[in-house]
Design an enzyme around this catalytic site. Structure first.
Site, PDB file in Angstrom:
ATOM      1  N   LYS A  75       0.775  -1.113  -0.056  1.00 41.62           N
ATOM      2  CA  LYS A  75       0.005   0.080  -0.050  1.00 41.62           C
ATOM      3  C   LYS A  75       1.005   1.294  -0.046  1.00 41.62           C
ATOM      4  O   LYS A  75       0.552   2.194  -0.874  1.00 41.62           O
ATOM      5  CB  LYS A  75      -0.936  -0.019   1.244  1.00 41.62           C
ATOM      6  N   GLN A 119      -4.762  -1.511   9.724  1.00 40.34           N
ATOM      7  CA  GLN A 119      -4.554  -3.022   9.014  1.00 40.34           C
ATOM      8  C   GLN A 119      -5.354  -3.986   9.926  1.00 40.34           C
ATOM      9  O   GLN A 119      -5.061  -4.073  10.989  1.00 40.34           O
ATOM     10  CB  GLN A 119      -3.056  -3.219   8.364  1.00 40.34           C
ATOM     11  N   ASP A 142     -10.928   3.110   4.219  1.00 35.28           N
ATOM     12  CA  ASP A 142     -11.130   1.463   3.918  1.00 35.28           C
ATOM     13  C   ASP A 142     -12.699   1.229   3.662  1.00 35.28           C
ATOM     14  O   ASP A 142     -12.907   0.203   3.209  1.00 35.28           O
ATOM     15  CB  ASP A 142     -10.897   0.916   5.175  1.00 35.28           C
TER      16      ASP A 142
HETATM   17  N1  GUN Z   1      -6.561  -6.730   5.853  1.00 35.57           N
HETATM   18  C1  GUN Z   1      -6.887  -7.412   4.712  1.00 35.57           C
HETATM   19  N2  GUN Z   1      -7.495  -6.501   3.883  1.00 35.57           N
HETATM   20  C2  GUN Z   1      -7.611  -5.417   4.541  1.00 35.57           C
HETATM   21  C3  GUN Z   1      -8.241  -4.354   4.085  1.00 35.57           C
HETATM   22  O1  GUN Z   1      -8.631  -3.950   2.787  1.00 35.57           O
HETATM   23  N3  GUN Z   1      -8.163  -3.047   5.017  1.00 35.57           N
HETATM   24  C4  GUN Z   1      -7.644  -3.319   6.155  1.00 35.57           C
HETATM   25  N4  GUN Z   1      -7.640  -2.178   6.986  1.00 35.57           N
HETATM   26  N5  GUN Z   1      -7.189  -4.592   6.747  1.00 35.57           N
HETATM   27  C5  GUN Z   1      -7.102  -5.510   5.763  1.00 35.57           C
END
Ligand code: GUN
Length: 315
Positions: A75, A119, A142
């Site tokens: 990311k 996350q 998100d």
């Molecule tokens: N863990 C796995 N996919 C995601 C996501 O899209 N956002 C977040 N915050 N955690 C994740």
């Protein structure tokens, strides 16, 4: 031309027609994601040239889960690639829920940060619901906060979570019509199955479909899947969707990602999805591969939401 070659050409024509009718196109998520990243980078250059503020994303990661660290690194790298400012905030496993909520509060009140994510998964002693609800919906890129989920459900501007947004974007970019189509979604998770089923059924350009959401208690899953013009597999089971569950000409979107042992690869493992690709692909009009289908689109959705946050286009 003699009779034999005449009839040969007729048969050949028939084969070509059959092939054309059932020819399958791969939905290339990797390529589409690369194109969208370039589009975002161009917008960032434009913002910069007009003296605007660079989009700024923060990512909180708690503990040292290897998979989460890999996702977060990807990311951050994507942010750099398109010219965003990004910060990863690494917090120890030992952090209390209260301390994490305090960190969230700091980001909610930091005017430099346009959007942020925490996350997941989090250590067991921290409530994910509490954490998600503590994030200011205006910065929840998100799209997990109940306010954003609710706004999405009733058609108000909102941040849509990454995987559903990526699926809709792929359908749009490949000109796959959803209006009036039978869509079957396998899996009712909060972050994939449920939101994508809502988006597809809404009265909108990328919706207007008739949607069936299947889950662990659904009876006759195979028969329901066979009715699908568009089948979205987000059930979390390796190669759950087999050839006999798919009708000819269907569009199949595979959200699953599983690492399995393989004696055919150098590394000794490979990635597979929720769909048995070899059985299903020959029957499809369009299908996403694993890897390289939905996966690469998820980071792009996060970038798109961050850009929207910086431009104050949602709230
Ligand atoms: N863990 C796995 N996919 C995601 C996501 O899209 N956002 C977040 N915050 N955690 C994740």
């Amino acid at each position: 031309m003699n009779k034999e070659s005449d009839s040969y050409s007729d048969i050949n024509q028939e084969i070509v027609m059959t092939y054309k009718q059932h020819s399958m196109e791969l939905i290339d998520g990797k390529k589409t994601a690369a194109i969208i990243k370039e589009e975002i980078a161009e917008q960032v250059i434009k913002i910069k040239s007009e003296g605007g503020k660079m989009p700024n994303l923060a990512v909180i990661i708690v503990g040292d889960d290897g998979a989460s660290a890999t996702y977060v690194a990807a990311k951050i790298k994507a942010c750099e690639k398109v010219g965003f400012i990004s910060t990863d905030i690494k917090l120890p496993d030992s952090i209390t829920e209260y301390e994490l909520l305090e960190e969230i509060d700091k980001l909610n009140n930091n005017d430099e940060v346009d959007g942020f994510i925490v996350q997941l998964p989090l250590p067991k002693h921290i409530s994910e619901h509490k954490v998600i609800e503590a994030i200011d919906p205006k910065k929840d890129v998100d799209g997990f906060h109940p306010v954003n989920v609710g706004r999405m459900a009733i058609g108000l501007p909102s941040y849509v979570s990454a995987t559903p947004a990526g699926i809709i974007e792929l359908l749009q970019r490949y000109n796959i019509q959803t209006e009036g189509k039978n869509c079957v979604v396998l899996g009712r998770s909060n972050i994939v199955g449920t939101p994508v089923s809502i988006l597809l059924s809404r009265k909108s350009e990328t919706g207007n479909a008739t949607v069936t959401l299947c889950h662990s208690r659904t009876k006759n899953i195979k028969e329901i899947c066979k009715q699908a013009d568009i089948l979205i597999a987000a059930i979390g089971q390796e190669e759950f969707v087999t050839g006999d569950m798919v009708k000819k000409g269907a569009v199949v979107i595979d959200v699953g990602i599983h690492r399995v042992k393989s004696d055919k690869t150098k590394s000794g493992w490979k990635l597979i999805g929720d769909v048995n690709f070899d059985e299903v692909a020959p029957k499809c009009s369009f299908i996403t591969p694993v890897p390289g289908g939905v996966g690469p689109m998820t980071i792009v959705s996060l970038l798109q939401n961050t850009l929207l946050a910086a431009q104050k286009k949602v709230y």
